[in-house]
Design an enzyme around this catalytic site. Structure first.
Site, PDB file in Angstrom:
ATOM      1  N   ASP A  41      28.226  -0.602 -55.413  1.00  0.00           N
ATOM      2  CA  ASP A  41      28.311  -0.134 -54.030  1.00  0.00           C
ATOM      3  C   ASP A  41      26.884   0.077 -53.523  1.00  0.00           C
ATOM      4  O   ASP A  41      25.919  -0.297 -54.192  1.00  0.00           O
ATOM      5  CB  ASP A  41      29.177   1.131 -53.907  1.00  0.00           C
ATOM      6  CG  ASP A  41      28.612   2.289 -54.703  1.00  0.00           C
ATOM      7  OD1 ASP A  41      27.464   2.194 -55.185  1.00  0.00           O
ATOM      8  OD2 ASP A  41      29.320   3.296 -54.852  1.00  0.00           O
ATOM      9  N   LEU A  49      -6.413   2.591 -71.789  1.00  0.00           N
ATOM     10  CA  LEU A  49      -7.755   2.817 -72.335  1.00  0.00           C
ATOM     11  C   LEU A  49      -8.493   1.520 -72.602  1.00  0.00           C
ATOM     12  O   LEU A  49      -9.704   1.523 -72.792  1.00  0.00           O
ATOM     13  CB  LEU A  49      -7.657   3.640 -73.628  1.00  0.00           C
ATOM     14  CG  LEU A  49      -7.164   5.077 -73.439  1.00  0.00           C
ATOM     15  CD1 LEU A  49      -6.754   5.679 -74.778  1.00  0.00           C
ATOM     16  CD2 LEU A  49      -8.229   5.936 -72.774  1.00  0.00           C
ATOM     17  N   ARG A  93      -3.759   0.589 -81.239  1.00  0.00           N
ATOM     18  CA  ARG A  93      -3.150  -0.518 -81.990  1.00  0.00           C
ATOM     19  C   ARG A  93      -1.627  -0.507 -81.929  1.00  0.00           C
ATOM     20  O   ARG A  93      -0.975  -1.493 -82.243  1.00  0.00           O
ATOM     21  CB  ARG A  93      -3.588  -0.434 -83.455  1.00  0.00           C
ATOM     22  CG  ARG A  93      -5.076  -0.683 -83.652  1.00  0.00           C
ATOM     23  CD  ARG A  93      -5.470  -0.337 -85.071  1.00  0.00           C
ATOM     24  NE  ARG A  93      -4.914   0.977 -85.451  1.00  0.00           N
ATOM     25  CZ  ARG A  93      -5.274   1.643 -86.522  1.00  0.00           C
ATOM     26  NH1 ARG A  93      -6.163   1.153 -87.344  1.00  0.00           N
ATOM     27  NH2 ARG A  93      -4.738   2.809 -86.802  1.00  0.00           N
ATOM     28  N   THR A  96      -9.430   3.840 -67.175  1.00  0.00           N
ATOM     29  CA  THR A  96     -10.698   4.568 -67.085  1.00  0.00           C
ATOM     30  C   THR A  96     -11.811   3.858 -67.855  1.00  0.00           C
ATOM     31  O   THR A  96     -11.581   3.307 -68.929  1.00  0.00           O
ATOM     32  CB  THR A  96     -10.553   5.991 -67.664  1.00  0.00           C
ATOM     33  OG1 THR A  96      -9.888   5.905 -68.930  1.00  0.00           O
ATOM     34  CG2 THR A  96      -9.760   6.879 -66.738  1.00  0.00           C
ATOM     35  N   SER A  97     -13.022   3.915 -67.304  1.00  0.00           N
ATOM     36  CA  SER A  97     -14.216   3.378 -67.992  1.00  0.00           C
ATOM     37  C   SER A  97     -15.348   4.390 -67.859  1.00  0.00           C
ATOM     38  O   SER A  97     -15.554   4.937 -66.788  1.00  0.00           O
ATOM     39  CB  SER A  97     -14.696   2.076 -67.331  1.00  0.00           C
ATOM     40  OG  SER A  97     -13.638   1.289 -66.873  1.00  0.00           O
ATOM     41  N   GLU A 115      -3.222  19.043 -66.024  1.00  0.00           N
ATOM     42  CA  GLU A 115      -3.523  19.344 -67.425  1.00  0.00           C
ATOM     43  C   GLU A 115      -3.589  20.843 -67.673  1.00  0.00           C
ATOM     44  O   GLU A 115      -4.335  21.312 -68.532  1.00  0.00           O
ATOM     45  CB  GLU A 115      -4.802  18.626 -67.891  1.00  0.00           C
ATOM     46  CG  GLU A 115      -5.956  18.667 -66.944  1.00  0.00           C
ATOM     47  CD  GLU A 115      -7.041  17.602 -67.269  1.00  0.00           C
ATOM     48  OE1 GLU A 115      -7.151  17.154 -68.408  1.00  0.00           O
ATOM     49  OE2 GLU A 115      -7.785  17.235 -66.336  1.00  0.00           O
ATOM     50  N   ARG A 125     -13.390   9.101 -61.155  1.00  0.00           N
ATOM     51  CA  ARG A 125     -13.064  10.481 -61.516  1.00  0.00           C
ATOM     52  C   ARG A 125     -14.334  11.323 -61.498  1.00  0.00           C
ATOM     53  O   ARG A 125     -15.319  10.980 -62.143  1.00  0.00           O
ATOM     54  CB  ARG A 125     -12.403  10.542 -62.892  1.00  0.00           C
ATOM     55  CG  ARG A 125     -12.106  11.986 -63.307  1.00  0.00           C
ATOM     56  CD  ARG A 125     -10.984  12.125 -64.321  1.00  0.00           C
ATOM     57  NE  ARG A 125     -11.347  11.728 -65.668  1.00  0.00           N
ATOM     58  CZ  ARG A 125     -10.732  12.204 -66.767  1.00  0.00           C
ATOM     59  NH1 ARG A 125      -9.736  13.075 -66.660  1.00  0.00           N
ATOM     60  NH2 ARG A 125     -11.095  11.790 -67.957  1.00  0.00           N
ATOM     61  N   ASP A 183     -14.572  13.219 -68.597  1.00  0.00           N
ATOM     62  CA  ASP A 183     -14.529  13.282 -70.064  1.00  0.00           C
ATOM     63  C   ASP A 183     -15.058  12.046 -70.795  1.00  0.00           C
ATOM     64  O   ASP A 183     -15.585  12.172 -71.902  1.00  0.00           O
ATOM     65  CB  ASP A 183     -13.092  13.562 -70.536  1.00  0.00           C
ATOM     66  CG  ASP A 183     -12.770  15.058 -70.466  1.00  0.00           C
ATOM     67  OD1 ASP A 183     -13.635  15.846 -70.055  1.00  0.00           O
ATOM     68  OD2 ASP A 183     -11.634  15.426 -70.819  1.00  0.00           O
TER      69      ASP A 183
END
Lengths: 433, 433, 433
Positions: free
Chosen positions: C388, C259, C236, C16-17, C158, C84, C52
């Protein structure tokens, strides 16, 4: 109400055998020998497997072998017989072949069908796919003069679709247009499920799929069926097989697939209460079974030690040492110990509760005490557990399983009586009735 | 949209008391004393229990006791009152008895019903069974001149059927033919659920049922209801009770059953943020709370040590020692530490974010720093955490719970202010509005 | 049958950006730079995020930026593009705004829509809410002269409602009144899910939500869609990100949110088989990867040691030492070791199985052997694993993923060939076809 509609209320073992093996003089060799299993080596449900265990080119011959072997040996087989047919939610050709095989077996004039309790349908999809299979059962029953609904249908849950279908069954069962009441076993098939879910692990080992097993057990519970876990591939790993079964039992999934007679013995035995009780001690997070020596429960490892001191005790666990007085130590050890009751213990407790109930009491305290020896120090612990109707009912599960086994498996009577003694078996058969 | 339709948006505690005890001079003794609980000892929802806690022969008398005690003491009781009636998905006689008891309580001319917020229905089955109970509520309301839908209905989830029903509620709620909007609490009943699922464990202890608790919490969330976990039997095991609640809270199940006023205190307190913040250090896989001494966070165990060396540090965890420079050590310790914020900290962060939002900023960095002392060596760590709207909203949950408690439980004001100070309480009541 | 209806059968990365950043000279800066990512840094699905990640006040400008950047750079972008939009199950205003934004993008005369593969709809509710969004897609398609159903719809799971909706999709997809076959990705959004479930943890870190991820993966599997996990905030923590992905892969959730371009590289790589195989040793419960030195697999830690003695071996694990003969040691070490196959190994095994199948054999034993060195002692182990059809099919998952990547991402060919060698890549592209 949700009722159980089949002879067996519990199934411990689901044992598959290839129906036709290429390159053998007798291609029915495997099912012929399986049909002669008896006692603890014989499964509760035997599955001549005309699907994955048998090469596609051998499956027509597999059907003939099923007919021949079951008509010869089926009457004497101590468990139920549920051959697995071919089926696939995505292939009408495979579904039609499965139907033809069922019809061939059921209409054979050898009478094989008299010894067959039902069929296993793999690779089912959503609820409409289950109905297609059910409809074929109905047609087979009608064509062959069998009572409608008399053939049990068991399904292998090996796709997300079928996992979801178990949540919808109660909306469909009972409708005029189907006979879904014939459903018997919900068997997880983790290998194909893993493929369907496109899951992968670094080493290629199967994921544990705890949610699938929960959902299968719940689906069985909500629909009067029986949940069975899939195959455990590592045949030599007996300990791992038992751990898996213990995990499953805590989910209400009391049956498991077996690939060898050796696995059948383990899986027939695992859900039965032990012959003798034992104490467990939580040593730094690990449950250790204590050795019972002359009525004393002994821990002699080096990760825990106990020393009496002036006016108290020093309890060391790993590198943590604490000073405790007698009451604190008692409380601490109660928290760290637990007891695995024997069949005899369970029957005792249930009889005691039944007598109390008879006398008008709804809850009683059951005492459990032991002398522990940790290192050289002995210490007595004692605790009460309250039993009420709910405790009693929950404790009934292993007893009901035992009673179901004892009633349906006369060929295991000797082994069960040898395990528990005749007296305990008799009392276990009386309790809860 | 999914809305919450009841006075309480959060319920921490569900406390049951037997309605009629045999052999006592006053058979209502238990509910009489429970009705006098106040403050942290009083539950958010009090459940005079006319089902499992009361002997079957005493349940008619239990209904009379409920009427008497609630009409006398109900007006002053600080929590809500939801008596549990008898019910069983498999027994029409039990269902009819449950209906009769509700009708008797609601139609009593003592006015008891004015203090009763709803009833708890155990042993529900699939969604049609929920509708049968709902219909009885509607008839009771109609017969007794109560507004339709005014009595809350809470259910005990103790069967696979009812676990599945929670997934179907949204399809049924809102229909003309029912008043299922009255649903309030979804309470897990693990003892009977274990029986229904036919699960068993070697020691007889209850399985943890994580999937059931997830599904109950999800069902509550999807239907504007509140999820409550079942009883924790080992009353002496306060630590275990707290661990269970912490686990439940991570599932969105913020309420739990309490069997004693002592458990009520623990369960009323557990979901509230702590009075003071604390640092956790991950020591070889275990979370250890550090001692705060004069603003320094101290670890003085022996499983981790830290030594300054020429130009760097040696960090030992268990038997692994690593040489790290200052930046590497900082990074490593950031990874091993975490902070449990106090109520004051949470309110601070929310106020700071609200001010930033007011100033037109959508995301801000919140700094958190500390001086750690491991063995004799001190080291400063500092980290930023980005807060955006979603972080803010998620942090709101414990504050919303606190606000709900503070608004609905004046009897706990003193204890809450003593815990947090008046200033913090006032600010917590303002934030997020 | 359940089929996959989109160009991509696998999606590893969902990046996402922000579409419009306040206070920058070029508010489209972030999506402009993201649109220029190539190779392993470029995601399979790029999501210009007008929800968001972008401030509410900037979202109209965000739509203009999407149009501008995608019309300029979309043709050359190597992954798919799925912006989005805003949406909320509880807000008609937000839903209408999302519709207007989609319509604006699709009707722009810049031709941006030609490079857009679909839209991502967050905060969906129950199945009727999904239908509302689908209907807006249909209207947009109709208004803009696009083929009905040609725009893919991905949803963010969500809320409990949407988690349940995935269980109902099969009942709705295929109806005349909707085009739900457009569904593409099911993406978990754990931050808002945690808020919706009202869950909380002491430190504020997100719960792991294993059941949600299972249910999302199952829902994707049952409906021909693709499951993607939500964002991993601690950018990180590369190791933690990989552990999460390994866990997800065992659930069949092969994609994850990224991200940063750095996370994209990790997530594009994680589901691909390793370049070289490696042996794992279970040392007292922890999996340790052995160092391969001149064809010997070496453990040189101090928690396990092995010594040859007269006629046998002493194997020490932690503080437990056991004396074993050669066979027992072999059995024990087989149990403790496992092998992580390389791409080359997997392709080898599959080719071998394909040849065997061609020759009419349904199952073959694959041998795996190694020389282990524990301390100073070397020991050879060797084991057979039966393959198998089912084993073969399950092993196919990482290969299918690789093939899907290779076909759809020419920009990654160089990096893939550098990773595996051209020969292995060519063979991997041939196997299983």
């Amino acid at each position: 109400m949700t009722e159980r509609r089949h002879d067996r209320e519990f199934v411990r073992t689901f044992f598959t055998s290839p129906t036709a093996v290429e390159g053998e003089e007798d291609s029915a060799k495997m099912i012929r020998s399986a049909s002669q299993l008896r006692g603890m080596q014989a499964p509760d449900v035997w599955v001549p497997d005309n699907e994955d265990a048998t090469a596609p080119s051998m499956r027509d011959e597999g059907v003939e072998n099923i007919i021949e072997v079951v008509s010869e040996n089926g009457a004497d087989f101590p468990g139920e017989i549920h051959p697995r047919m071919v089926w696939h939610r995505d292939s009408p050709a495979t579904r039609y072949q499965g139907f033809q095989h069922m019809l061939e077996i059921a209409s054979s004039d050898t009478g094989a069908i008299e010894h067959i309790d039902g069929f296993v349908i793999p690779e089912v999809g959503d609820i409409d796919d289950w109905k297609k299979a059910d409809e074929f059962f109905t047609i087979v029953e009608n064509e062959c003069g069998l009572e409608e609904g008399s053939l049990a249908m068991s399904v292998i849950i090996e796709s997300g679709e079928s996992e979801l279908a178990m949540g919808k069954l109660r909306d469909e069962m009972g409708k005029d247009t189907n006979n879904l009441e014939r459903l018997f076993l919900f068997v997880d098939g983790e290998v194909d499920y893993t493929k369907d879910m496109r899951a992968m692990t670094p080493t290629g080992e199967l994921p544990a799929w705890p949610e699938l097993r929960h959902n299968t057990s719940r689906g069985a519970s909500a629909n009067g069926c029986i949940a069975v876990d899939g195959p455990y591939d590592d045949i030599r790993d007996v300990e791992g097989y038992h751990e898996r079964m213990t995990e499953n039992q805590a989910k209400g999934m009391l049956g498991i697939w077996s690939l060898t007679p050796g696995q059948v013995v383990e899986a027939n035995t695992s859900p039965l209460p032990p012959k003798t009780g034992s104490w467990l001690l939580d040593v730094d997070g690990e449950q250790v079974e204590l050795d019972s020596e002359d009525g004393v429960e002994v821990y002699d490892g080096d990760r825990m030690s106990l020393e009496a001191t002036d006016g108290g005790y020093e309890l060391r666990v790993g590198s943590d040492t604490r000073t405790l007085d007698e009451d604190e130590l008692h409380e601490e050890l109660l928290g760290l110990t637990s007891y695995v009751p024997s069949m005899d213990d369970i029957v005792d407790s249930m009889e005691e509760f039944e007598a109390a109930k008879e006398a008008g009491r709804g809850a009683i305290a059951m005492e459990r005490s032991a002398t522990l020896r940790i290192g050289d120090t002995e210490f007595d612990i004692s605790t009460d557990r309250m039993w009420d109707e709910a405790t009693y009912q929950a404790a009934m599960t292993p007893i009901s399983l035992f009673q179901d086994v004892y009633e349906n498996r006369p060929d295991q009577h000797d082994e069960l009586e040898e395990r528990y003694s005749t007296g305990v078996v008799e009392r276990a058969m009386e309790v809860g009735l």
